[in-house]
Enzyme design. Structure first.
Site, PDB file in Angstrom:
ATOM      1  N   GLU A 277      10.677  -4.506   5.128  1.00  0.00           N
ATOM      2  CA  GLU A 277      10.298  -5.620   4.135  1.00  0.00           C
ATOM      3  C   GLU A 277      10.529  -6.216   2.886  1.00  0.00           C
ATOM      4  O   GLU A 277      10.907  -6.733   1.786  1.00  0.00           O
ATOM      5  CB  GLU A 277       9.448  -7.126   5.019  1.00  0.00           C
ATOM      6  CG  GLU A 277       9.861  -6.833   6.289  1.00  0.00           C
ATOM      7  CD  GLU A 277       9.161  -6.454   7.141  1.00  0.00           C
ATOM      8  OE1 GLU A 277       9.293  -4.902   6.788  1.00  0.00           O
ATOM      9  OE2 GLU A 277       9.153  -6.479   8.202  1.00  0.00           O
TER      10      GLU A 277
ATOM     11  N   LYS B 154       7.872  -0.262  12.042  1.00  0.00           N
ATOM     12  CA  LYS B 154       8.023  -0.681  10.607  1.00  0.00           C
ATOM     13  C   LYS B 154       9.493   0.881  11.307  1.00  0.00           C
ATOM     14  O   LYS B 154      10.811   0.587  10.335  1.00  0.00           O
ATOM     15  CB  LYS B 154       7.438  -0.111   9.884  1.00  0.00           C
ATOM     16  CG  LYS B 154       5.906  -0.623   9.684  1.00  0.00           C
ATOM     17  CD  LYS B 154       5.505  -0.206   8.290  1.00  0.00           C
ATOM     18  CE  LYS B 154       4.248  -0.968   8.253  1.00  0.00           C
ATOM     19  NZ  LYS B 154       3.747  -1.182   6.565  1.00  0.00           N
TER      20      LYS B 154
ATOM     21  N   LYS C  55       0.726  -0.855   0.331  1.00  0.00           N
ATOM     22  CA  LYS C  55       0.234  -0.149  -0.100  1.00  0.00           C
ATOM     23  C   LYS C  55       0.727   0.711   0.078  1.00  0.00           C
ATOM     24  O   LYS C  55       1.087   2.432  -0.539  1.00  0.00           O
ATOM     25  CB  LYS C  55      -1.315  -0.531   1.264  1.00  0.00           C
ATOM     26  CG  LYS C  55      -1.928   1.158   1.220  1.00  0.00           C
ATOM     27  CD  LYS C  55      -2.940   0.621   2.371  1.00  0.00           C
ATOM     28  CE  LYS C  55      -3.933   1.973   2.621  1.00  0.00           C
ATOM     29  NZ  LYS C  55      -4.812   1.977   4.172  1.00  0.00           N
TER      30      LYS C  55
ATOM     31  N   GLY D   9      -5.074  -2.490   4.994  1.00  0.00           N
ATOM     32  CA  GLY D   9      -4.403  -3.351   4.610  1.00  0.00           C
ATOM     33  C   GLY D   9      -4.849  -4.454   4.713  1.00  0.00           C
ATOM     34  O   GLY D   9      -4.825  -5.922   4.131  1.00  0.00           O
ATOM     35  N   ARG D  10      -5.344  -5.331   5.973  1.00  0.00           N
ATOM     36  CA  ARG D  10      -6.067  -5.897   6.492  1.00  0.00           C
ATOM     37  C   ARG D  10      -7.183  -6.966   5.892  1.00  0.00           C
ATOM     38  O   ARG D  10      -7.793  -7.456   6.258  1.00  0.00           O
ATOM     39  CB  ARG D  10      -5.668  -6.790   8.070  1.00  0.00           C
ATOM     40  CG  ARG D  10      -6.781  -4.938   8.746  1.00  0.00           C
ATOM     41  CD  ARG D  10      -6.046  -5.340  10.138  1.00  0.00           C
ATOM     42  NE  ARG D  10      -6.772  -4.544  11.172  1.00  0.00           N
ATOM     43  CZ  ARG D  10      -6.092  -3.003  11.228  1.00  0.00           C
ATOM     44  NH1 ARG D  10      -5.195  -2.704  10.448  1.00  0.00           N
ATOM     45  NH2 ARG D  10      -6.865  -1.989  11.899  1.00  0.00           N
TER      46      ARG D  10
ATOM     47  N   GLU E 150      -5.199  -7.701  14.998  1.00  0.00           N
ATOM     48  CA  GLU E 150      -4.449  -5.327  14.813  1.00  0.00           C
ATOM     49  C   GLU E 150      -6.129  -4.826  14.346  1.00  0.00           C
ATOM     50  O   GLU E 150      -5.413  -3.612  15.113  1.00  0.00           O
ATOM     51  CB  GLU E 150      -3.858  -6.128  12.972  1.00  0.00           C
ATOM     52  CG  GLU E 150      -3.420  -5.317  12.767  1.00  0.00           C
ATOM     53  CD  GLU E 150      -2.725  -4.877  11.728  1.00  0.00           C
ATOM     54  OE1 GLU E 150      -1.192  -5.784  11.445  1.00  0.00           O
ATOM     55  OE2 GLU E 150      -2.311  -4.791  10.776  1.00  0.00           O
TER      56      GLU E 150
ATOM     57  N   HIS F 139      -5.276 -34.024  17.551  1.00  0.00           N
ATOM     58  CA  HIS F 139      -4.395 -34.843  18.376  1.00  0.00           C
ATOM     59  C   HIS F 139      -3.661 -33.879  18.984  1.00  0.00           C
ATOM     60  O   HIS F 139      -1.910 -34.602  19.049  1.00  0.00           O
ATOM     61  CB  HIS F 139      -3.585 -35.842  16.906  1.00  0.00           C
ATOM     62  CG  HIS F 139      -4.707 -36.211  16.241  1.00  0.00           C
ATOM     63  ND1 HIS F 139      -5.187 -37.977  16.864  1.00  0.00           N
ATOM     64  CD2 HIS F 139      -5.224 -35.869  15.259  1.00  0.00           C
ATOM     65  CE1 HIS F 139      -6.082 -37.663  15.941  1.00  0.00           C
ATOM     66  NE2 HIS F 139      -6.493 -37.075  15.715  1.00  0.00           N
TER      67      HIS F 139
HETATM   68  C1  G6Q Z   1      -2.560  -3.917   7.886  1.00  0.00           C
HETATM   69  C2  G6Q Z   1      -0.958  -3.717   8.373  1.00  0.00           C
HETATM   70  C3  G6Q Z   1      -0.026  -4.248   8.205  1.00  0.00           C
HETATM   71  C4  G6Q Z   1      -0.073  -3.498   6.643  1.00  0.00           C
HETATM   72  C5  G6Q Z   1       1.537  -4.427   6.557  1.00  0.00           C
HETATM   73  C6  G6Q Z   1       2.156  -4.077   4.876  1.00  0.00           C
HETATM   74  O1  G6Q Z   1      -3.582  -3.985   8.133  1.00  0.00           O
HETATM   75  O2  G6Q Z   1      -1.372  -2.208   8.209  1.00  0.00           O
HETATM   76  O3  G6Q Z   1      -0.161  -5.643   8.181  1.00  0.00           O
HETATM   77  O4  G6Q Z   1      -0.437  -4.351   5.809  1.00  0.00           O
HETATM   78  O5  G6Q Z   1       2.421  -3.263   6.859  1.00  0.00           O
HETATM   79  O6  G6Q Z   1       2.150  -3.003   4.446  1.00  0.00           O
HETATM   80  P1  G6Q Z   1       2.198  -2.084   3.116  1.00  0.00           P
HETATM   81  O7  G6Q Z   1       1.083  -2.636   1.995  1.00  0.00           O
HETATM   82  O8  G6Q Z   1       2.674  -0.617   2.795  1.00  0.00           O
HETATM   83  O9  G6Q Z   1       3.045  -2.251   2.911  1.00  0.00           O
END
Ligand code: G6Q
Length: 549
Positions: A220, A512, A214, A275-276, A361, A392
Site C-alpha cells: 500500500e 501482505k 519500517k 510498528g504499533r 494486533e 446516542h
Molecule cells: C504494526 C504492524 C503493521 C505495520 C504496517 C506497516 O505493528 O507491523 O501495522 O506497521 O504493516 O508496515 P511498514 O511500516 O513496514 O510499512
C-alpha cells in the site's frame, strides 16, 4: 533461548491464583455493585489510584478487595515483574522475531544505557530526535524550500498500520497545538481514492511527502509513494523535484535509496520498535512538524513518566497493571468479548481506532510463547467512539443489551476550548453514564415514576455494568504520551499473563503476501485460476466487469 523468555513454567490455568479466581468467580458474578457500594461507603475513594498525573477510578468494577488480591497474585505467579524488567533491559522478548521490544528507549533520557546486542541504543535515539528537530524546524520556519523555491505548507504522511494510525491519532489529538497555517494529511489505503482526495486541493510546489514505512516494502505504502512521486514529477516537470518533496522514515536505507530519496533525508528507526509502538519514533515526524519539537518532547516526557510508573510502582498502585488485570478478569472469567473506550474529548476521536491496532494486533494470539495452543481467551476486541456521540447510538446495548461490555471512560478537568458551559455538560455526561451503568434503575424505581406495568420491564436498567474512569487535567502533549503508554503497558500486562508474544503480527504478514499472489491474476485475464471455487468465481466476475482503461 532461556526458559524465562518462554514465560512461567506453570500453564496459566494451573496457576494457584487462576484456580482461586475460578473458585472466587461465582461469589462475584452473583453480587451487585449496588451492594458493594452500600457495604463500603468509601469504596469510590479507596479503589482509585493517582499516578503520573492520571487518576484511575476502578471502583465501578465487579470486583472486591479479594478479587484484586487474587488478580495481583496472578500477576506475581505469571512473572510479570520479570517480564517488565526483561523488556526494559532490552532482552529479546519478541521471541518469534528474535527482537528486543524497546519503545521505552524512545523516551529514555540521554545518559541512560539500554543495550541491544551489547550496543547502547539511547545515543542513537537522541541523534535521530536531533535530526528530526532540525528538519521540523526548517520546515516550520519556511527554510526548507520546495523545488520551485516555495516554503512547504502541506505535509502528507504516506504509511499504513503502525506507520499511519499513531501519526493520525496524534495529529488529531494535538491539533490544538498544531500549526494552523499548514495542512496535514495522511494517506494509507491502497484505494486510489485516499491519495486522490488527500492531494486534490494541494499545490505540489508547497507539498512535502513523508514516506513512512519500517520495511519500505509494504504494498500500500509503496504504491502510494510511487503515485506521489509521479504526481510531483508530473506537476513540477522535473525528476530532480523528488529530492525537495520527499523524505523517508524507515529502517531500510537500501530500499529508500532505490526509491530515489537521498538517505540524508531519511529518518531512521530500528527493528526493536514495533510498528504499533512507533508513534514516538521517527514515524512521528509529521507529528513533530505539526506541533513543534518542544511539544513532541513533552509527549515523550509524558510517556517516560508512565514508563517509570509502570516499571517501579507496586502492582496494587500501578495503573497499567490494574487495568490489565481487570481486562483479564472480564475477558477470561466473565467471558466478556470486548472493551469499549469512550473518550469524552473530541480531539481523541481517533484514539479508539489507534487502540484497536495496539491492543488487537498485540494480543490477538492463539498460541503461547512455547507455541502451544492456549486453552483460555486472549485479547479482547477494543472499540469505541468519543462521548457524548456514542450515547446516542451504541450505548443502548451497553446499558440494556445482553452482553457485558466493560468501558473505559476518559475525561479531562479542563477543556482546551472553553465555550459557555459545554465542558460541564460534557463531563456531567461522563459521570452520569458510569453511574447509570453501575447502579441502573430497579423496577421499583421505574414503577415509582408512574410507569405502567407493561412498560416497566423495558425501562429497567439492571446496572452492574463495569467501567473504569480515567481523568487528567487537560489534553496536553504530555498527557497524550501518558495515556498512550498507559494502554501500551496494560496490553503488556495482559500479554505477560497470557504468556503470549504481544509483539509479533504474523496475521498482518499473511495479508501482505496473499494479495500479491492475486494481483497478476487480475491483470492478465488469461491467467489460470487455482483457488477454491468461490475465490475463482469472484475473480472471474471481477475480470468480466472491471472497467478496463
Ligand atoms: C504494526 C504492524 C503493521 C505495520 C504496517 C506497516 O505493528 O507491523 O501495522 O506497521 O504493516 O508496515 P511498514 O511500516 O513496514 O510499512
Amino acid at each position: 533461548m532461556t526458559t524465562e523468555t518462554k514465560g512461567p513454567s506453570q500453564p496459566l490455568t494451573e496457576r494457584t491464583a487462576w484456580k482461586a479466581l475460578q473458585a472466587h468467580f461465582p461469589a462475584i458474578s452473583g453480587a451487585h455493585m449496588r451492594a458493594l457500594f452500600r457495604d463500603d461507603p468509601r469504596r469510590g475513594e479507596r479503589m482509585a489510584v493517582e499516578a503520573a498525573g492520571l487518576y484511575l477510578d476502578y471502583s465501578k468494577n465487579r470486583a472486591t478487595d479479594e478479587t484484586m488480591r487474587l488478580l495481583l497474585q496472578l500477576a506475581d505467579e505469571s512473572g510479570l515483574r520479570e517480564r517488565i524488567d526483561a523488556m526494559f533491559r532490552g532482552d529479546k522478548i519478541n521471541v518469534t522475531e528474535n527482537r528486543a521490544v524497546l519503545h521505552v528507549a524512545l523516551r529514555a533520557p540521554m545518559g541512560d544505557t539500554i543495550l541491544v546486542d551489547g550496543k547502547n541504543v539511547v545515543p542513537e535515539v537522541h541523534a535521530v530526535l536531533g535530526k528530526m528537530t532540525r528538519f521540523a524546524d526548517a520546515v516550520r520556519e519556511g527554510e526548507w524550500l520546495g523545488y520551485t523555491g516555495k516554503p512547504i505548507r502541506n505535509v502528507v504522511n504516506i504509511g499504513i498500520g503502525g506507520s499511519d494510525l499513531g501519526p493520525v491519532m496524534a495529529y488529531e489529538a494535538l491539533r490544538h497545538y498544531s500549526r494552523r497555517d499548514m495542512t496535514f494529511r495522511f494517506v494509507s489505503n491502497v484505494d486510489g481514492t485516499d491519495f486522490e482526495e488527500a492531494t486534490r486541493d494541494l499545490n505540489p510546489e508547497e507539498t512535502l511527502f513523508i514516506v513512512s514505512s519500517k520495511t519500505f516494502t509494504t504494498l500500500e505504502t509503496m504504491t502510494n509513494a510511487h503515485t506521489a512521486r509521479s504526481w510531483i514529477v508530473g506537476k513540477l516537470g522535473q525528476h530532480a523535484a523528488v529530492a525537495k518533496h520527499f523524505v523517508a522514515v524507515s529502517t531500510n536505507a537500501e530500499e529508500v535509496e532505490k526509491f530515489g530519496i537521498d538517505t540524508a533525508n531519511m529518518f531512521e528507526f530500528w527493528d526493536w520498535v514495533g510498528g504499533r509502538y512507533s508513534m514516538e519514533s521517527a514515524i512521528g515526524l509529521s507529528t513533530m512538524i505539526a506541533i513543534g519539537p518542544e511539544n513532541f518532547r513533552a509527549m515523550l516526557a509524558g510517556s517516560r513518566a508512565m514508563d517509570e510508573h509502570f516499571r517501579t510502582a507496586p502492582f496494587d498502585k500501578n495503573l497499567p497493571v490494574l487495568m490489565g488485570l481487570l481486562a483479564i478478569w472480564y475477558n477470561d472469567f466473565f467471558g466478556a468479548e470486548t472493551i469499549a473506550v469512550l473518550p469524552y474529548e473530541q480531539y481523541l476521536k481517533r484514539f479508539p481506532a489507534y487502540l484497536q491496532q495496539l491492543t488487537m494486533e498485540s494480543n490477538g494470539k492463539h498460541v503461547n510463547l512455547a507455541g502451544a495452543k492456549v486453552d483460555y481467551q486472549t485479547g479482547p476486541i477494543f472499540w469505541g467512539e468519543p462521548g457524548t456521540n456514542g450515547q446516542h447510538s451504541f450505548y443502548q446495548l451497553i446499558h440494556q443489551g445482553t452482553k457485558l461490555i466493560p468501558c473505559d471512560f476518559i475525561g479531562f478537568y479542563q477543556t482546551l476550548n472553553p465555550l459557555g458551559n459545554h465542558h460541564d455538560l460534557l463531563m456531567a455526561n461522563v459521570f452520569a453514564q458510569s453511574e447509570a451503568l453501575a447502579f441502573g434503575k430497579t423496577v421499583e424505581e421505574v414503577r415509582a415514576e408512574g410507569t405502567p406495568e407493561w412498560l416497566a420491564p423495558h425501562r429497567v436498567f439492571e446496572g452492574n455494568r463495569p467501567s473504569n474512569t480515567i481523568l487528567a487535567e487537560r489534553l496536553t502533549p504530555e498527557v497524550l504520551g501518558k495515556l498512550v503508554t498507559l494502554y501500551e503497558h496494560s496490553v503488556f500486562t495482559q500479554g505477560a499473563i497470557w504468556s503470549i508474544d504481544s509483539f509479533d503480527q504474523w496475521g498482518v504478514e499473511l495479508g501482505k503476501v496473499l494479495a500479491k499472489r492475486i494481483v497478476p491474476e487480475l491483470e492478465q485475464s488469461s491467467a489460470e485460476l487455482q483457488h477454491d471455487s468461490s475465490t475463482n468465481a469472484l475473480i472471474r466476475r471481477y475480470r468480466k466487469y472491471r472497467k478496463s482503461d
